[in-house]
Design an enzyme around this catalytic site. Structure first.
Site, PDB file in Angstrom:
ATOM      1  N   PHE A  54       0.843  -1.199   0.000  1.00 27.37           N
ATOM      2  CA  PHE A  54       0.000   0.000   0.000  1.00 27.37           C
ATOM      3  C   PHE A  54       0.876   1.247   0.000  1.00 27.37           C
ATOM      4  O   PHE A  54       1.806   1.362   0.806  1.00 27.37           O
ATOM      5  CB  PHE A  54      -0.906   0.010   1.236  1.00 27.37           C
ATOM      6  N   CYS A  63     -14.273  10.268   8.068  1.00 25.13           N
ATOM      7  CA  CYS A  63     -12.931   9.835   7.670  1.00 25.13           C
ATOM      8  C   CYS A  63     -12.087   9.483   8.897  1.00 25.13           C
ATOM      9  O   CYS A  63     -11.953  10.283   9.822  1.00 25.13           O
ATOM     10  CB  CYS A  63     -12.229  10.924   6.871  1.00 25.13           C
ATOM     11  N   ASP A  64     -11.530   8.278   8.892  1.00 28.63           N
ATOM     12  CA  ASP A  64     -10.691   7.850  10.013  1.00 28.63           C
ATOM     13  C   ASP A  64      -9.264   7.542   9.556  1.00 28.63           C
ATOM     14  O   ASP A  64      -8.521   6.845  10.242  1.00 28.63           O
ATOM     15  CB  ASP A  64     -11.300   6.615  10.696  1.00 28.63           C
ATOM     16  N   THR A  65      -8.893   8.066   8.388  1.00 32.52           N
ATOM     17  CA  THR A  65      -7.570   7.782   7.831  1.00 32.52           C
ATOM     18  C   THR A  65      -6.623   8.942   8.086  1.00 32.52           C
ATOM     19  O   THR A  65      -6.966  10.101   7.837  1.00 32.52           O
ATOM     20  CB  THR A  65      -7.678   7.559   6.307  1.00 32.52           C
ATOM     21  N   CYS A 103     -14.454  14.355   4.616  1.00 31.05           N
ATOM     22  CA  CYS A 103     -15.656  13.627   5.024  1.00 31.05           C
ATOM     23  C   CYS A 103     -15.735  13.520   6.554  1.00 31.05           C
ATOM     24  O   CYS A 103     -14.715  13.293   7.210  1.00 31.05           O
ATOM     25  CB  CYS A 103     -15.640  12.224   4.421  1.00 31.05           C
ATOM     26  N   CYS A 145      -6.001  15.121   0.777  1.00 30.30           N
ATOM     27  CA  CYS A 145      -7.282  14.778   0.170  1.00 30.30           C
ATOM     28  C   CYS A 145      -7.999  16.070  -0.198  1.00 30.30           C
ATOM     29  O   CYS A 145      -7.840  17.083   0.492  1.00 30.30           O
ATOM     30  CB  CYS A 145      -8.153  13.961   1.130  1.00 30.30           C
ATOM     31  N   HIS A 161      -9.341  -6.486   7.230  1.00 32.29           N
ATOM     32  CA  HIS A 161      -8.010  -6.308   7.830  1.00 32.29           C
ATOM     33  C   HIS A 161      -8.120  -5.852   9.280  1.00 32.29           C
ATOM     34  O   HIS A 161      -7.246  -6.140  10.101  1.00 32.29           O
ATOM     35  CB  HIS A 161      -7.194  -5.297   7.018  1.00 32.29           C
ATOM     36  N   GLU A 174      -7.343   3.528  -5.383  1.00 33.07           N
ATOM     37  CA  GLU A 174      -8.560   3.719  -4.589  1.00 33.07           C
ATOM     38  C   GLU A 174      -8.840   5.213  -4.537  1.00 33.07           C
ATOM     39  O   GLU A 174      -8.084   5.973  -3.928  1.00 33.07           O
ATOM     40  CB  GLU A 174      -8.371   3.144  -3.188  1.00 33.07           C
TER      41      GLU A 174
HETATM   42  S1  SF4 Z   1     -13.058   9.404   3.487  1.00 33.75           S
HETATM   43 FE1  SF4 Z   1     -11.203  10.603   3.993  1.00 33.75          FE
HETATM   44  S2  SF4 Z   1      -9.715  10.014   2.435  1.00 33.75           S
HETATM   45 FE2  SF4 Z   1     -11.750   9.368   1.666  1.00 33.75          FE
HETATM   46  S3  SF4 Z   1     -12.478  11.108   0.435  1.00 33.75           S
HETATM   47 FE3  SF4 Z   1     -13.263  11.426   2.490  1.00 33.75          FE
HETATM   48  S4  SF4 Z   1     -11.736  12.744   3.512  1.00 33.75           S
HETATM   49 FE4  SF4 Z   1     -10.767  11.876   1.683  1.00 33.75          FE
END
Ligand code: SF4
Length: 191
Positions: A24, A37-39, A34, A30, A185, A96
């Protein structure tokens, strides 16, 4: 130079390719924000395209599958150069994307579009896989964009039981087209 969050070797936990070993490459940044969003896609380092190809090899040796993720990987213009370089290195590249930024992608690049808002119709059309995030409801407003796709993945946000129940009920009510996609995962503690 590319801005990156992390590079690691794991398995694809979601969608059509679930269970497949992959390196990965998480690109930083970004273009959306959102709520759910947890990333962590904040920038941790920068590297040239050639350096990223070398890091992919160091992480996964000859693993054929490389997933470009984010954030939004296509938000960086150099992502297309990285895709080309990885393909030259013999990798099968998966992207992705949230589908908001148009990019010409070679036919052998697997494109997963997970729509959040204002998807570019060309990216929806190009998508090999459509993955809708179920967060208290199935976002049906995105379905017309993927009218030609035989299969739509429903992925419960955060694997939360309430979201799993909504996605499962929807898939069972529309079994010809919808499938449940879990973040497997996370069940096994993989990255
Ligand atoms: S979930 Fe997170 S990474 Fe995905 S589009 Fe929304 S803000 Fe961007």
């Amino acid at each position: 130079m590319l801005q990156l969050a992390e590079i690691f070797y794991s398995i694809q936990g979601e969608g059509t390719w679930t269970g497949t070993p992959a390196v990965f490459v998480r690109l930083a940044g970004c273009n959306l924000a959102c709520d759910f969003c947890d990333t962590d896609y904040s920038m941790k380092f920068v590297a040239s395209v050639e350096s990223v190809v070398a890091m992919v090899r160091e992480a996964g040796n000859d693993c054929p599958m490389v997933v470009l993720t984010g954030g939004e990987p296509l938000a960086q213009a150099q992502a297309v150069d990285l895709i080309a370089a990885l393909r030259r290195d013999g990798r099968r590249v998966h992207v992705e994307s949230n589908g908001t930024i148009f990019a010409e992608l070679p036919d052998d690049v697997w494109l997963c579009v997970s729509p959040k808002e204002r998807v570019d119709p060309r990216m929806a059309q190009r998508a090999d896989e459509a993955k809708l995030i179920v967060d208290q409801r199935v976002p049906e407003e995105h379905l017309p964009l993927f009218a030609t796709k035989p299969t739509i993945l429903l992925q419960p946000e955060g694997n939360k039981p309430a979201n799993v129940a909504i996605a499962l009920d929807y898939a069972k009510a529309h079994p010809e087209r919808f499938r449940l996609s879990l973040q497997t995962h996370k069940f096994i503690g993989a990255q």
